[in-house]
Every structure is written in C-alpha cells, then in structure tokens.
Design a protein around this motif. Sequence first.
Motif, PDB file in Angstrom:
ATOM      1  N   ASP A   1      18.904  44.741  23.144  1.00  0.00           N
ATOM      2  CA  ASP A   1      18.561  43.939  24.327  1.00  0.00           C
ATOM      3  C   ASP A   1      17.425  44.586  25.109  1.00  0.00           C
ATOM      4  OD1 ASP A   1      20.525  42.138  23.661  1.00  0.00           O
ATOM      5  OD2 ASP A   1      21.958  42.829  25.201  1.00  0.00           O
ATOM      6  N   TYR A   2      17.511  45.914  25.256  1.00  0.00           N
ATOM      7  CA  TYR A   2      16.454  46.631  25.969  1.00  0.00           C
ATOM      8  C   TYR A   2      15.114  46.445  25.268  1.00  0.00           C
ATOM      9  CZ  TYR A   2      13.492  50.476  27.412  1.00  0.00           C
ATOM     10  OH  TYR A   2      12.417  51.214  27.845  1.00  0.00           O
ATOM     11  N   GLU A   3      15.102  46.616  23.962  1.00  0.00           N
ATOM     12  CA  GLU A   3      13.855  46.469  23.209  1.00  0.00           C
ATOM     13  C   GLU A   3      13.321  45.040  23.324  1.00  0.00           C
ATOM     14  OE1 GLU A   3      11.792  48.603  21.652  1.00  0.00           O
ATOM     15  OE2 GLU A   3      13.066  50.148  22.530  1.00  0.00           O
ATOM     16  N   ASN A   4      14.234  44.061  23.214  1.00  0.00           N
ATOM     17  CA  ASN A   4      13.804  42.659  23.341  1.00  0.00           C
ATOM     18  C   ASN A   4      13.253  42.390  24.736  1.00  0.00           C
ATOM     19  OD1 ASN A   4      14.533  42.062  20.703  1.00  0.00           O
ATOM     20  ND2 ASN A   4      16.563  41.335  21.259  1.00  0.00           N
ATOM     21  N   ASN A   5      13.949  42.911  25.757  1.00  0.00           N
ATOM     22  CA  ASN A   5      13.478  42.712  27.132  1.00  0.00           C
ATOM     23  C   ASN A   5      12.146  43.415  27.363  1.00  0.00           C
ATOM     24  OD1 ASN A   5      15.709  41.194  27.775  1.00  0.00           O
ATOM     25  ND2 ASN A   5      16.845  42.882  28.675  1.00  0.00           N
TER      26      ASN A   5
ATOM     27  N   ASP B   1      33.603  53.216  17.867  1.00  0.00           N
ATOM     28  CA  ASP B   1      32.911  52.153  17.130  1.00  0.00           C
ATOM     29  C   ASP B   1      32.454  51.045  18.082  1.00  0.00           C
ATOM     30  OD1 ASP B   1      33.269  53.498  14.768  1.00  0.00           O
ATOM     31  OD2 ASP B   1      35.007  52.307  14.111  1.00  0.00           O
ATOM     32  N   GLU B   2      33.326  50.695  19.031  1.00  0.00           N
ATOM     33  CA  GLU B   2      32.970  49.653  20.007  1.00  0.00           C
ATOM     34  C   GLU B   2      31.798  50.120  20.868  1.00  0.00           C
ATOM     35  OE1 GLU B   2      34.888  47.604  23.962  1.00  0.00           O
ATOM     36  OE2 GLU B   2      36.264  48.226  22.364  1.00  0.00           O
ATOM     37  N   LEU B   3      31.852  51.392  21.301  1.00  0.00           N
ATOM     38  CA  LEU B   3      30.765  51.924  22.118  1.00  0.00           C
ATOM     39  C   LEU B   3      29.457  51.994  21.328  1.00  0.00           C
ATOM     40  CD1 LEU B   3      32.591  54.744  24.117  1.00  0.00           C
ATOM     41  CD2 LEU B   3      31.753  52.550  24.983  1.00  0.00           C
ATOM     42  N   ARG B   4      29.559  52.361  20.055  1.00  0.00           N
ATOM     43  CA  ARG B   4      28.352  52.375  19.213  1.00  0.00           C
ATOM     44  C   ARG B   4      27.771  50.974  19.104  1.00  0.00           C
ATOM     45  NH1 ARG B   4      30.568  56.325  14.565  1.00  0.00           N
ATOM     46  NH2 ARG B   4      29.880  58.289  15.501  1.00  0.00           N
ATOM     47  N   THR B   5      28.667  49.994  18.866  1.00  0.00           N
ATOM     48  CA  THR B   5      28.210  48.606  18.765  1.00  0.00           C
ATOM     49  C   THR B   5      27.560  48.168  20.074  1.00  0.00           C
ATOM     50  OG1 THR B   5      29.995  48.135  17.221  1.00  0.00           O
ATOM     51  CG2 THR B   5      28.942  46.241  18.270  1.00  0.00           C
ATOM     52  N   ARG B   6      28.201  48.491  21.199  1.00  0.00           N
ATOM     53  CA  ARG B   6      27.631  48.137  22.510  1.00  0.00           C
ATOM     54  C   ARG B   6      26.301  48.836  22.725  1.00  0.00           C
ATOM     55  NH1 ARG B   6      31.997  48.962  27.020  1.00  0.00           N
ATOM     56  NH2 ARG B   6      30.192  48.496  28.301  1.00  0.00           N
ATOM     57  N   TYR B   7      26.225  50.119  22.300  1.00  0.00           N
ATOM     58  CA  TYR B   7      24.975  50.865  22.433  1.00  0.00           C
ATOM     59  C   TYR B   7      23.867  50.204  21.618  1.00  0.00           C
ATOM     60  CZ  TYR B   7      21.452  54.434  21.756  1.00  0.00           C
ATOM     61  OH  TYR B   7      20.263  55.095  21.686  1.00  0.00           O
TER      62      TYR B   7
END
Length: 160
Positions: free
Chosen positions: A65-69, A53-59
């Motif tokens: 972030d990638y899309e925003n950048n 769940d943590e990895l999914r959230t981080r993903y």
Amino acid sequence: MTSHKQKFRLMKNGYDRFAVDDRVDYLEKQVADLKRKLELYSQKLEQSTLLLDELRTRYVNLNNDYENNRKSADIISRAAIQEANSIIKTAQENADIIIKEALSISRLILTDLSRLSTSAEGMKTDLHEKLDIMYKNIEDFKLPDLPDLRWLDEAEKRMH
C-alpha cells in the motif's frame, strides 16, 4: 527437577518400596507437569507463529500500500507540476498579449494626441492671427464724434 541422582535404602527384597513409589509418583507428576507446560508452550508457539504470519502478511500489505501510495503521489505530483507549468505558460502568453495590446493602444493614443497637439497648435496660430486682426480692427475703429448734448438740454427746457 533435581539434577542429582536419588539413592534409595536397601531392604530385604530390594529397595525401599515406599520411597521408590514416592519417587516414581513425584517423577510422574513432574512428567505430567512438563507435558502440560510443553502443550501450553506448543499452543503459545502455534499462536505466536500464526500471529507472526498475520503480522508478516499485514507488513507486506502495508508495504505494498505504501509503495502504491508513493507511486500515486509521484504521479499526482508530476501531473500537478505539469498543470502548474501549463498554467504559468498560458499566463505568460496572456500577459504578453495584454502588454502588446496595451502598447498598441498606447501608440494609437499617442498618435492621436500628437495629431491633436499639431491641430491645436495650428488652431492657436490661426486664432492668434485672427485676434491680431480683430485687435487691429478695434484699434482702427473710429467712433463718431458725439454731438454736444447741451442743445438737447436746451431744447427740453424750451418745451417745458
């Protein structure tokens, strides 16, 4: 755990009590071990689920972030291209103005040179005519005949 069925010796009042007790103890120990393993596996599954769940959230966060950048980079790239095009357009306009001014100045200089050349040609002709007149006057100029200087020498001799 064994897959075959345990067989016990028959005794007078039933089965061999010690063998049955040993088998029950063995099975109870196996059940306890399996319960501990099940508990450990359940804990590991819970930890793995939390980690997943943590990895999914981080993903998801990294992907956002990638899309925003990427969007920011696209915006910055478009702005930079617009700014570059604006600078190029201004530079071209300034270059055109400089070339027009240079051509205008060159035209003025050539016009002045043409006038100076015409004026110099006129002066040259005028000066040539005046020199011709001076040459003619010099040629026409007659020097007076010089007196014979011998009489001066004779006069000096008499005085001495």
